[in-house]
Design a protein around this motif. Structure first.
Motif, PDB file in Angstrom:
ATOM      1  N   GLY A 180       0.822  -1.208   0.000  1.00 17.82           N
ATOM      2  CA  GLY A 180       0.000   0.000   0.000  1.00 17.82           C
ATOM      3  C   GLY A 180       0.853   1.254   0.000  1.00 17.82           C
ATOM      4  O   GLY A 180       0.392   2.336  -0.344  1.00 17.82           O
ATOM      5  N   GLY A 181       2.104   1.124   0.432  1.00 18.63           N
ATOM      6  CA  GLY A 181       3.014   2.264   0.408  1.00 18.63           C
ATOM      7  C   GLY A 181       2.530   3.440   1.225  1.00 18.63           C
ATOM      8  O   GLY A 181       2.738   4.591   0.841  1.00 18.63           O
ATOM      9  N   ASN A 220      -4.647  -5.866   4.792  1.00 22.36           N
ATOM     10  CA  ASN A 220      -5.504  -6.500   3.788  1.00 22.36           C
ATOM     11  C   ASN A 220      -4.788  -6.594   2.442  1.00 22.36           C
ATOM     12  O   ASN A 220      -4.922  -7.599   1.727  1.00 22.36           O
ATOM     13  CB  ASN A 220      -6.807  -5.719   3.629  1.00 22.36           C
ATOM     14  N   ASN A 221      -4.041  -5.551   2.088  1.00 20.89           N
ATOM     15  CA  ASN A 221      -3.308  -5.587   0.821  1.00 20.89           C
ATOM     16  C   ASN A 221      -2.316  -6.740   0.779  1.00 20.89           C
ATOM     17  O   ASN A 221      -2.090  -7.350  -0.271  1.00 20.89           O
ATOM     18  CB  ASN A 221      -2.543  -4.273   0.615  1.00 20.89           C
ATOM     19  N   ALA A 222      -1.695  -7.025   1.924  1.00 23.33           N
ATOM     20  CA  ALA A 222      -0.727  -8.120   1.974  1.00 23.33           C
ATOM     21  C   ALA A 222      -1.377  -9.440   1.575  1.00 23.33           C
ATOM     22  O   ALA A 222      -0.731 -10.316   0.988  1.00 23.33           O
ATOM     23  CB  ALA A 222      -0.117  -8.219   3.363  1.00 23.33           C
ATOM     24  N   GLY A 223      -2.663  -9.568   1.879  1.00 29.55           N
ATOM     25  CA  GLY A 223      -3.371 -10.788   1.499  1.00 29.55           C
ATOM     26  C   GLY A 223      -3.623 -10.914   0.016  1.00 29.55           C
ATOM     27  O   GLY A 223      -3.965 -11.999  -0.465  1.00 29.55           O
ATOM     28  N   GLY A 224      -3.458  -9.830  -0.732  1.00 26.05           N
ATOM     29  CA  GLY A 224      -3.679  -9.884  -2.173  1.00 26.05           C
ATOM     30  C   GLY A 224      -2.721 -10.816  -2.883  1.00 26.05           C
ATOM     31  O   GLY A 224      -3.092 -11.478  -3.867  1.00 26.05           O
ATOM     32  N   ASP A 257      -6.707  -2.663  -5.380  1.00 25.99           N
ATOM     33  CA  ASP A 257      -6.942  -2.015  -4.084  1.00 25.99           C
ATOM     34  C   ASP A 257      -5.650  -1.483  -3.480  1.00 25.99           C
ATOM     35  O   ASP A 257      -5.673  -0.572  -2.650  1.00 25.99           O
ATOM     36  CB  ASP A 257      -7.568  -3.014  -3.097  1.00 25.99           C
ATOM     37  N   ASP A 258      -4.533  -2.036  -3.894  1.00 24.14           N
ATOM     38  CA  ASP A 258      -3.221  -1.624  -3.414  1.00 24.14           C
ATOM     39  C   ASP A 258      -2.596  -0.586  -4.343  1.00 24.14           C
ATOM     40  O   ASP A 258      -2.052   0.425  -3.884  1.00 24.14           O
ATOM     41  CB  ASP A 258      -2.325  -2.872  -3.338  1.00 24.14           C
ATOM     42  N   TYR A 259      -2.724  -0.775  -5.633  1.00 26.39           N
ATOM     43  CA  TYR A 259      -1.948   0.011  -6.590  1.00 26.39           C
ATOM     44  C   TYR A 259      -2.739   1.097  -7.311  1.00 26.39           C
ATOM     45  O   TYR A 259      -2.155   1.915  -8.023  1.00 26.39           O
ATOM     46  CB  TYR A 259      -1.297  -0.936  -7.603  1.00 26.39           C
ATOM     47  N   SER A 260      -4.058   1.127  -7.136  1.00 28.62           N
ATOM     48  CA  SER A 260      -4.893   2.180  -7.727  1.00 28.62           C
ATOM     49  C   SER A 260      -5.813   2.765  -6.655  1.00 28.62           C
ATOM     50  O   SER A 260      -6.992   3.022  -6.904  1.00 28.62           O
ATOM     51  CB  SER A 260      -5.721   1.616  -8.893  1.00 28.62           C
TER      52      SER A 260
END
Length: 594
Positions: free
Chosen positions: A333-334, A384-388, A437-440
């Motif tokens: 997610g940065g 949550n992003n880590a779960g992607g 969800d992480d990159y946009s």
């Protein structure tokens, strides 16, 4: 204890990373006397965070460093994609394959909506290059003796008068210690010491992984063909149901496959002895890349804990926790560095207002009221992003309980010209797409807002969003950030953001109604606050010939927006009535705690 020549600062800042240095610059530009102490002898030598979202770049513009940051960032066609690989190289399927990719950080199909949302654009600068730039700027603004590296905080407490804090600092060069008395203390030490000294506990999962990062020179040009990809995740049986490693280009002079420096990340269980064995780590990196004979020139090795924690308090008397001292995010997610810099934008104007006698102490309580929910949300979102990545691995058929052979057999099915292969490819494509969800995540990066705090709610609902994580809808609802719109300012075209003063409150009005709002602002100034009126329209210094501002201002031509120095809306009036001057005065008093 020896003395050290320095008058007691208004604000002591503990920590010389992006959070602390940003606080020093923002306070120094306002004329606040600060002292920053950092235990390390120099700015970071480690890659650490690198993504700087548009909101942070708006703040760096305020700090006078944005142009220098953009100069260090890659060309726009060299970093706006993320990809998932099996390995970089290999003799045959399933090795050396790209599993999927996505546009990222305002690139590709996202470019237009990101450009419309902010006057600033995304940047990408590893922290080992960002921190020295911020340190130089802090020394320019505050004076070199006010930015003290290799000076370590050893003790911290309230001073007993209820009006400040006392700290003990050790000069690690000379071994001398000295006392610092300050009105306020910003704890931006990454959670290393201040929270413990203050007895503030953290909540959330810790010790999920020990992540080992290599900053290294590697020649990967033979195996990388897509120069737009900045970040590569690797999916293999060794990842035990998630990614097995991560590779990030670091330039510095050439990017894409021609990058000479890289950051390679691999995760270990916290009890795995191999995490401290450099030879084993290098072998692991080569195995992840599928390049067993790769030459790796190591510049630095670092360990960091994969966790997601939030401090139970961000204010305790004269002490304020910010950045990693207040919330620590996984890198997915940065948001870690960005949330830290944005903490400072929120806190600094409030400290300045109280120190200058323009606001009451209650204003400082709103720092925690506003920023803790944002930090809490961002930590949860990053987890949550880590779960992607695990979703993609699962779609490939990778599981934690497989042997290596079983895992590679499952991945090989992804390539098969069979109904099973077709179904697996569809599932993998869907899992890859879910990582937007992480990159946009424009809604996360630009849409964060405050429901309570230094603002006057007007009872209107927040905009309804199809996807709250990805979608951003500009609004002037109190608590939300001021929307961006281009205005004409003489011969130049500038954002409406430039109208907002760094000190005091700004009242944005239509030029036609400026005289009556100016009179209202004078009445509000009787509270002791500073309210500057800025008019937009025909005959004013700033005009809106394209109607961009009129389309997003959210009030009629007779209305007004009261905007804070951090460019969040404090109060709005949809139109003009005879009651507005009294309402404005009450709003100013409420916002500033007067």
């Amino acid at each position: 204890m020896s003395s050290h020549p320095h008058r007691a600062p208004d604000v002591l800042i503990v920590g010389g990373g992006p959070a602390g240095l940003s606080a020093a610059v923002l306070l120094g530009l306002r004329g606040v006397d600060v002292l920053l102490v950092e235990r390390h002898p120099a700015a970071s030598r480690l890659p650490r965070a690198h993504l700087l979202n548009q909101r942070s770049m708006e703040i760096f513009t305020d700090m006078g460093v944005a142009d220098a940051v953009y100069d260090l960032s890659p060309p726009q066609d060299r970093w706006h994609k993320v990809a998932w690989h099996t390995t970089l190289a290999g003799d045959a399927v399933p090795f050396g394959q790209v599993v999927g990719e996505l546009p990222a950080w305002g690139g590709g199909p996202d470019a237009a909506r990101y450009a419309a949302a902010s006057p600033a654009r995304y940047a990408n600068v590893p922290q080992l290059r960002l921190d020295p730039l911020l340190r130089t700027r802090a020394e320019e603004v505050c004076g070199a003796d006010s930015i003290r590296f290799h000076h370590e905080l050893t003790a911290l407490s309230e001073d007993g008068s209820g009006r400040g804090a006392v700290a003990t600092v050790r000069n690690r060069d000379s071994g001398d210690t000295y006392e610092v008395r300050a009105r306020y203390v910003i704890a931006a030490d990454g959670g290393r010491l201040c929270a413990d000294l203050l007895g503030i506990e953290m909540d959330g999962p810790t010790g999920l992984l020990d992540m080992v990062t290599l900053h290294a020179t590697m020649d990967l040009s033979k195996w990388i063909s897509d120069d737009e990809v900045l970040l590569r995740y690797f999916l293999a049986p060794e990842g035990r149901g998630s990614f097995s490693g991560v590779l990030c280009a670091m330039g510095p002079d050439r990017w894409g496959g021609d990058s000479t420096e890289w950051a390679a990340h691999v995760g270990y269980r916290t009890d795995d002895p191999e995490r401290n064995d450099l030879t084993a780590v290098l072998d692991r990196v080569r195995r992840v890349l599928g390049l067993p004979g790769l030459e790796i020139e190591v510049h630095a090795v670092s360990h960091w804990e994969f966790e997601g924690v939030v401090a139970r308090r961000q204010r305790q008397g004269p002490f304020f926790l910010a950045g990693n001292a207040a919330h620590r995010h996984p890198p997915t997610g940065g948001l870690g560095l960005n949330t830290a810099v944005q903490d400072m934008q929120n806190l600094v104007w409030k400290l300045d207002a109280v120190l200058s006698g323009k606001a009451g102490d209650a204003l400082l309580d709103t720092y925690e009221t506003e920023r803790r929910p944002v930090g809490e949300f961002n930590v949860r979102h990053c987890l949550n992003n880590a779960g992607g990545h695990a979703r993609i691995a699962a779609a490939l058929g990778l599981r934690a309980d497989q042997s290596e052979t079983e895992g590679w057999d499952a991945v090989t099915e992804w390539f098969a010209d069979t109904p099973t292969g077709e179904a697996k490819r569809a599932a993998v494509a869907e899992a890859v797409a879910s990582n937007a969800d992480d990159y946009s995540q424009l809604g996360v990066e630009l849409g964060y807002h405050y429901e309570t705090g230094a603002l006057v709610p007007d009872g209107t609902p927040a905009p309804k969003l199809r996807d709250p994580l990805r979608d951003y809808v500009p609004t002037t609802r109190p608590g939300h950030p001021l929307p961006h719109a281009w205005l004409d300012h003489g011969a130049s075209r500038e954002s409406v953001h430039q109208l907002i003063a760094p000190r005091g409150l700004t009242l944005l009005v239509d030029a036609e109604h400026a005289p009556r709002w100016t009179a209202a602002a004078l009445m509000a100034a009787a509270t002791g606050a500073t309210v500057r009126v800025r008019a937009v329209g025909p005959g004013a210094e700033w005009t809106d010939p394209e109607g961009e501002w009129a389309a997003v201002r959210g009030v009629g031509s007779g209305g007004a927006l009261l905007v804070r120095p951090d460019r969040h809306i404090a109060w709005r009036a949809p139109d003009w009535t005879e009651d507005r001057p009294a309402e404005l005065r009450r709003a100013v008093s409420s916002v500033l705690g007067l």
